[in-house]
Design a protein around this motif. Structure first.
Motif, PDB file in Angstrom:
ATOM      1  N   MET A   1       0.835  -1.193   0.000  1.00 14.35           N
ATOM      2  CA  MET A   1       0.000   0.000   0.000  1.00 14.35           C
ATOM      3  C   MET A   1       0.870   1.243   0.000  1.00 14.35           C
ATOM      4  O   MET A   1       2.061   1.185   0.201  1.00 14.35           O
ATOM      5  CB  MET A   1      -0.915   0.019   1.221  1.00 14.35           C
ATOM      6  N   ILE A   2       0.229   2.340  -0.208  1.00 15.23           N
ATOM      7  CA  ILE A   2       0.942   3.611  -0.287  1.00 15.23           C
ATOM      8  C   ILE A   2       0.796   4.358   1.030  1.00 15.23           C
ATOM      9  O   ILE A   2      -0.170   4.176   1.763  1.00 15.23           O
ATOM     10  CB  ILE A   2       0.406   4.466  -1.444  1.00 15.23           C
ATOM     11  N   SER A   3       1.779   5.216   1.338  1.00 16.56           N
ATOM     12  CA  SER A   3       1.670   6.000   2.560  1.00 16.56           C
ATOM     13  C   SER A   3       2.076   7.457   2.363  1.00 16.56           C
ATOM     14  O   SER A   3       1.859   8.271   3.252  1.00 16.56           O
ATOM     15  CB  SER A   3       2.516   5.370   3.670  1.00 16.56           C
TER      16      SER A   3
ATOM     17  N   LEU B   1       2.194   7.597  -4.184  1.00 22.40           N
ATOM     18  CA  LEU B   1       1.034   7.747  -5.064  1.00 22.40           C
ATOM     19  C   LEU B   1       1.472   8.167  -6.471  1.00 22.40           C
ATOM     20  O   LEU B   1       1.066   7.554  -7.466  1.00 22.40           O
ATOM     21  CB  LEU B   1       0.058   8.782  -4.493  1.00 22.40           C
ATOM     22  N   ILE B   2       2.309   9.197  -6.547  1.00 22.39           N
ATOM     23  CA  ILE B   2       2.756   9.701  -7.846  1.00 22.39           C
ATOM     24  C   ILE B   2       3.559   8.616  -8.584  1.00 22.39           C
ATOM     25  O   ILE B   2       3.396   8.437  -9.799  1.00 22.39           O
ATOM     26  CB  ILE B   2       3.580  10.997  -7.692  1.00 22.39           C
ATOM     27  N   ASN B   3       4.380   7.858  -7.862  1.00 18.18           N
ATOM     28  CA  ASN B   3       5.137   6.770  -8.492  1.00 18.18           C
ATOM     29  C   ASN B   3       4.202   5.717  -9.085  1.00 18.18           C
ATOM     30  O   ASN B   3       4.429   5.236 -10.203  1.00 18.18           O
ATOM     31  CB  ASN B   3       6.098   6.123  -7.504  1.00 18.18           C
TER      32      ASN B   3
ATOM     33  N   ILE C   1      -3.088  13.127 -11.809  1.00 21.78           N
ATOM     34  CA  ILE C   1      -1.815  13.266 -11.096  1.00 21.78           C
ATOM     35  C   ILE C   1      -1.678  14.702 -10.594  1.00 21.78           C
ATOM     36  O   ILE C   1      -1.344  14.938  -9.427  1.00 21.78           O
ATOM     37  CB  ILE C   1      -0.621  12.872 -12.006  1.00 21.78           C
ATOM     38  N   ALA C   2      -1.946  15.664 -11.452  1.00 22.13           N
ATOM     39  CA  ALA C   2      -1.860  17.078 -11.056  1.00 22.13           C
ATOM     40  C   ALA C   2      -2.854  17.394  -9.938  1.00 22.13           C
ATOM     41  O   ALA C   2      -2.524  18.079  -8.968  1.00 22.13           O
ATOM     42  CB  ALA C   2      -2.104  17.976 -12.264  1.00 22.13           C
TER      43      ALA C   2
ATOM     44  N   THR D   1      -4.108   1.588  -7.314  1.00 21.26           N
ATOM     45  CA  THR D   1      -3.609   0.544  -8.203  1.00 21.26           C
ATOM     46  C   THR D   1      -3.999   0.894  -9.622  1.00 21.26           C
ATOM     47  O   THR D   1      -4.676   1.886  -9.858  1.00 21.26           O
ATOM     48  CB  THR D   1      -4.134  -0.854  -7.809  1.00 21.26           C
ATOM     49  N   TYR D   2      -3.547   0.092 -10.547  1.00 19.90           N
ATOM     50  CA  TYR D   2      -3.918   0.272 -11.945  1.00 19.90           C
ATOM     51  C   TYR D   2      -4.078  -1.097 -12.582  1.00 19.90           C
ATOM     52  O   TYR D   2      -3.609  -2.098 -12.066  1.00 19.90           O
ATOM     53  CB  TYR D   2      -2.895   1.123 -12.693  1.00 19.90           C
TER      54      TYR D   2
END
Length: 147
Positions: free
Chosen positions: A1-3, A8-10, A49-50, A74-75
Motif C-alpha cells: 500500500m501507499i503511505s 502515489l505519484i510513483n 496526477i496534477a 492501483t492500476y
C-alpha cells in the motif's frame, strides 16, 4: 500500500508507462462505513496526477477536507482487476473474455469455491458481480454466434 504522496505519484507514473486502461484510488472519508473507489481511464491519468499532487499533502491527507485521505491506489486493464487488487480478492477470480461453454462452467465453479473461502457481504457482492459478468458475456457470445 501507499503511505506518501511520492508513493502515489510513483504508482500513477507507472500506470502511465504501462499504458494501463484504468487507475483506481481508494478514498477514506469520515462518516462512511466503506472507502470510496474512484476509477479513472488512461486518458485522464495525467490530469488526476496534477489534481492529487495539488489537493493532498505529503501524507495523503486532503488539504481542504479534514479526515479525507487516500488509502490505496492501483492500476490495471479491467475494473475487476482493480477491484481485486484494492479489496484483496484472489486474482484467480479474473475472468477471460473468450470463454467456451466448459470454461464458463469451470469459472462459475471457481467463483463459487472462492465464495466459501471468504464469506463476508463485500466478497459475496463481488462474487455475484463476477457471475453476472460471466453469464452476461456467455449470453452476448451466443447472440453474436447466432447473428
Amino acid at each position: 500500500m501507499i503511505s506518501t504522496k511520492k508513493d502515489l505519484i510513483n504508482w500513477l507514473d507507472e500506470a502511465v508507462k504501462e499504458e494501463a486502461k484504468f487507475i483506481g484510488v481508494l478514498i477514506r472519508m469520515p462518516g462512511f462505513q466503506n472507502d470510496e473507489l474512484i476509477i479513472n481511464t488512461h486518458e485522464n491519468i495525467a490530469k488526476k496526477i496534477a489534481y492529487y499532487y495539488n489537493t493532498y499533502d505529503d501524507n495523503l491527507q486532503h488539504r481542504y477536507s479534514p479526515g479525507v485521505s487516500i488509502v490505496g491506489v492501483t492500476y490495471g486493464n479491467s475494473l475487476s482487476a482493480i477491484e481485486g487488487e484494492l479489496f484483496g480478492y484472489p486474482s484467480s477470480l479474473q475472468i477471460s473474455v473468450d470463454l467456451t461453454g466448459t470454461e464458463v462452467f469451470e469459472q462459475v465453479l471457481n467463483i463459487l469455491h472462492h465464495s466459501f473461502l471468504k464469506n463476508d457481504e463485500q466478497t459475496q457482492n463481488f462474487i455475484y458481480a463476477q457471475l453476472r459478468d460471466v453469464i452476461g458475456r456467455t449470453h452476448d457470445m451466443r447472440q453474436f454466434e447466432r447473428g
